[in-house]
Design a protein around this motif. Sequence first.
Motif, PDB file in Angstrom:
ATOM      1  N   ASP A 296      -4.568   2.837  -2.198  1.00  0.00           N
ATOM      2  CA  ASP A 296      -4.574   3.869  -3.232  1.00  0.00           C
ATOM      3  C   ASP A 296      -3.399   3.644  -4.172  1.00  0.00           C
ATOM      4  O   ASP A 296      -2.256   3.958  -3.853  1.00  0.00           O
ATOM      5  CB  ASP A 296      -4.488   5.253  -2.584  1.00  0.00           C
ATOM      6  CG  ASP A 296      -4.782   6.375  -3.573  1.00  0.00           C
ATOM      7  OD1 ASP A 296      -4.883   6.077  -4.781  1.00  0.00           O
ATOM      8  OD2 ASP A 296      -4.920   7.518  -3.135  1.00  0.00           O
ATOM      9  N   THR A 297      -3.662   3.073  -5.342  1.00  0.00           N
ATOM     10  CA  THR A 297      -2.605   2.820  -6.319  1.00  0.00           C
ATOM     11  C   THR A 297      -2.611   3.849  -7.444  1.00  0.00           C
ATOM     12  O   THR A 297      -1.827   3.729  -8.387  1.00  0.00           O
ATOM     13  CB  THR A 297      -2.762   1.414  -6.934  1.00  0.00           C
ATOM     14  OG1 THR A 297      -4.045   1.322  -7.568  1.00  0.00           O
ATOM     15  CG2 THR A 297      -2.651   0.345  -5.858  1.00  0.00           C
ATOM     16  N   ASP A 298      -3.498   4.844  -7.348  1.00  0.00           N
ATOM     17  CA  ASP A 298      -3.559   5.879  -8.373  1.00  0.00           C
ATOM     18  C   ASP A 298      -2.385   6.832  -8.205  1.00  0.00           C
ATOM     19  O   ASP A 298      -2.256   7.509  -7.170  1.00  0.00           O
ATOM     20  CB  ASP A 298      -4.878   6.656  -8.268  1.00  0.00           C
ATOM     21  CG  ASP A 298      -4.955   7.773  -9.292  1.00  0.00           C
ATOM     22  OD1 ASP A 298      -4.981   7.480 -10.499  1.00  0.00           O
ATOM     23  OD2 ASP A 298      -4.962   8.947  -8.871  1.00  0.00           O
TER      24      ASP A 298
ATOM     25  N   THR B 292      -3.064  10.639  -7.375  1.00  0.00           N
ATOM     26  CA  THR B 292      -3.488  10.934  -6.007  1.00  0.00           C
ATOM     27  C   THR B 292      -2.297  10.927  -5.058  1.00  0.00           C
ATOM     28  O   THR B 292      -2.141  11.810  -4.214  1.00  0.00           O
ATOM     29  CB  THR B 292      -4.535   9.914  -5.544  1.00  0.00           C
ATOM     30  OG1 THR B 292      -5.627   9.913  -6.455  1.00  0.00           O
ATOM     31  CG2 THR B 292      -5.033  10.239  -4.148  1.00  0.00           C
ATOM     32  N   ILE B 293      -1.445   9.916  -5.193  1.00  0.00           N
ATOM     33  CA  ILE B 293      -0.255   9.842  -4.354  1.00  0.00           C
ATOM     34  C   ILE B 293       0.647  11.047  -4.615  1.00  0.00           C
ATOM     35  O   ILE B 293       1.173  11.671  -3.695  1.00  0.00           O
ATOM     36  CB  ILE B 293       0.514   8.533  -4.630  1.00  0.00           C
ATOM     37  CG1 ILE B 293      -0.371   7.325  -4.334  1.00  0.00           C
ATOM     38  CG2 ILE B 293       1.797   8.476  -3.808  1.00  0.00           C
ATOM     39  CD1 ILE B 293       0.244   6.001  -4.747  1.00  0.00           C
TER      40      ILE B 293
ATOM     41  N   GLU C 167       1.713   8.757   2.482  1.00  0.00           N
ATOM     42  CA  GLU C 167       0.916   9.697   3.273  1.00  0.00           C
ATOM     43  C   GLU C 167       1.353   9.698   4.733  1.00  0.00           C
ATOM     44  O   GLU C 167       1.559  10.767   5.336  1.00  0.00           O
ATOM     45  CB  GLU C 167      -0.566   9.344   3.174  1.00  0.00           C
ATOM     46  CG  GLU C 167      -1.451  10.317   3.932  1.00  0.00           C
ATOM     47  CD  GLU C 167      -2.925  10.145   3.616  1.00  0.00           C
ATOM     48  OE1 GLU C 167      -3.741  10.820   4.276  1.00  0.00           O
ATOM     49  OE2 GLU C 167      -3.253   9.352   2.712  1.00  0.00           O
TER      50      GLU C 167
ATOM     51  N   ARG D 187      -0.424  14.350  -2.966  1.00  0.00           N
ATOM     52  CA  ARG D 187      -0.064  14.421  -1.551  1.00  0.00           C
ATOM     53  C   ARG D 187       1.391  14.846  -1.395  1.00  0.00           C
ATOM     54  O   ARG D 187       1.713  15.705  -0.573  1.00  0.00           O
ATOM     55  CB  ARG D 187      -0.298  13.046  -0.912  1.00  0.00           C
ATOM     56  CG  ARG D 187       0.208  12.919   0.516  1.00  0.00           C
ATOM     57  CD  ARG D 187      -0.568  13.800   1.482  1.00  0.00           C
ATOM     58  NE  ARG D 187      -0.071  13.641   2.832  1.00  0.00           N
ATOM     59  CZ  ARG D 187      -0.506  14.340   3.871  1.00  0.00           C
ATOM     60  NH1 ARG D 187      -1.464  15.224   3.700  1.00  0.00           N
ATOM     61  NH2 ARG D 187      -0.014  14.141   5.061  1.00  0.00           N
TER      62      ARG D 187
ATOM     63  N   GLY E 225       0.535   4.143  -1.348  1.00  0.00           N
ATOM     64  CA  GLY E 225      -0.125   5.410  -1.040  1.00  0.00           C
ATOM     65  C   GLY E 225      -0.185   5.679   0.446  1.00  0.00           C
ATOM     66  O   GLY E 225       0.089   6.790   0.913  1.00  0.00           O
TER      67      GLY E 225
ATOM     68  N   ASN F 207       0.863  -1.183   0.000  1.00  0.00           N
ATOM     69  CA  ASN F 207       0.000   0.000   0.000  1.00  0.00           C
ATOM     70  C   ASN F 207       0.899   1.233   0.000  1.00  0.00           C
ATOM     71  O   ASN F 207       1.118   1.873   1.025  1.00  0.00           O
ATOM     72  CB  ASN F 207      -0.917  -0.006   1.227  1.00  0.00           C
ATOM     73  CG  ASN F 207      -2.021   1.032   1.132  1.00  0.00           C
ATOM     74  OD1 ASN F 207      -1.891   2.015   0.413  1.00  0.00           O
ATOM     75  ND2 ASN F 207      -3.096   0.826   1.859  1.00  0.00           N
TER      76      ASN F 207
ATOM     77  N   ALA G 249       3.077  -0.908  -6.261  1.00  0.00           N
ATOM     78  CA  ALA G 249       1.839  -0.719  -5.505  1.00  0.00           C
ATOM     79  C   ALA G 249       0.759  -1.662  -6.022  1.00  0.00           C
ATOM     80  O   ALA G 249       0.504  -1.729  -7.222  1.00  0.00           O
ATOM     81  CB  ALA G 249       1.375   0.723  -5.609  1.00  0.00           C
TER      82      ALA G 249
END
Length: 538
Positions: free
Chosen positions: A300-302, A305-306, A270, A309, A266, A264, A296
């Motif tokens: 959250d594997t997008d 999005t990562i 984070e 952050r 993401g 994971n 990943a």
Amino acid sequence: MNRYGTDGKRGRRGTTALLALTLAGGLLLTGCGGDDDASSGAKDTTSDSRGGSAPMPAPDRPRGEGEQRYDGGTSSGGARESGEGEKNGDSREIAPDPDYLSTFALDVDTASYGYARRTLSEGRLPDPSTVRPEEFVNSFRQDYQRPDGDGFSVTVDGARTDDEDWSLVRVGLATRPAERQSERPPAALTFVIDVSGSMAEPGRLDLAQEALGTMTDRLRDDDSVAIVTFSDEAETVLPMTRLGDRRGRVHDAIDGLEPMESTNLGAGVETGYETAVEGRREGATNRVVLVSDALANTGDTDADTILERVATERREHGVTLFGVGVGSDYGDALMERLADEGDGHTTYVSTTEDAREVFSEQLPRHIELTARDAKAQVAFDPETVAEFRLVGYDNRQVADEDFRDDRVDGGEVGPGHTVTALYAVRTRSGADGHLATATVRWLDPDSRTPHEESGVVETDALDDSVWDADRGLRVTATAAYFADALRTSDDGYDHGGSLPGAPGLSELSERADGLADRTEDEDVRELAEAIEDANRLA
């Protein structure tokens, strides 16, 4: 390799090429380029033009209207039809009108070269999409002259190739030598360590543990370390801890790391940034160091999005990211994008020696920053230059008009670093005189005051042959030709690449072997062995 035609040639927009513009990069440290060697055999002229109002040494002519255009062409001349070369995942830049400027954010990632060596040693040719020529070029020490204070020196040199009127021109940037450990600012380092099941493979987690343990003993008492692990979830194993007499706590946390389940990434990123921000120290250098195979597969594997952050924390808190890749299966593209958005740098380690060099030598030595948002712009003289191409830096391009816009991201650079950019340049037949001026612009890391430095090169300063040039230029050319061959050939790897004067891998292997013998440089010897592996596998 980005191609600029200065004869008014236009190219058609490739369907995937603009993807390479979505990210801009920075750096934490160079790979082997973090060497403190001074003195250069290169021919150069350096002048100081400090301050934000200095004139750009560009031709006295208006810049062409419209955006820069890209296609996937790989040939050494002329515009290419849309779609050619897209299978290699690279981009080629063609100016919409005659254009004599090339602008890019500084970046000296080395992960691509390290991963290619690992792949070749295992008997496989690397995927061309993972081959980034600038990372091959910047994996080797360069003996550029160093500046006296903060900022950069600029060295420009070059040599003729076997192709008529084509030369390779090298732009070399160097910062001052690194200070002794005792003289740098304290560091606050948050290590985000992948403990997913895939990290159980020998040469992954075990390698990181050994190197981190050695690094802990070499950091200063006033440095701080935090450790975050992630598999299917993320966990702060050690909050930000001032070393002092607490090194035992850090060692216990490192020794207790064990592979678990999914990846994971993401959640790891984070939680790592949350831990870094909570433990952020004023007056210290705050870094997140991500150690992972970047594969990943849960949570959250997008990537976007990562990345957002990472970008948000970088903007708000000034915490930068350093990515360390491991493993024979490695998510190269994601790790590079993470480091790009985090104003950071990526490297790849596959051996104990690699890991010790990165964690125990480079990271502690190069924690300090000497320049923020550093960009380079090279102005070619239209009287002498007919065409030029930047080798690599596909996702580091900056619009020419943004060179002096200090709101536009550049690269973060520390002391003891070198940055190399290589151009293929076609001179006009019989041309003589000024060839190019290279300018680097950066912000003081504390005051944000802009500074600039420039260097020039004349046509008569070009050596007659790449293979008889200065040692550093020969190594640069060999690395670039190697990357170009791996990146552009798909039917045998021995037909040479798109760079002018490109030899086939058989000839390149012989030249690299001879260069390694003459220089007695272990890094060059490893390059020669990698080229030999590629030639054998072709």
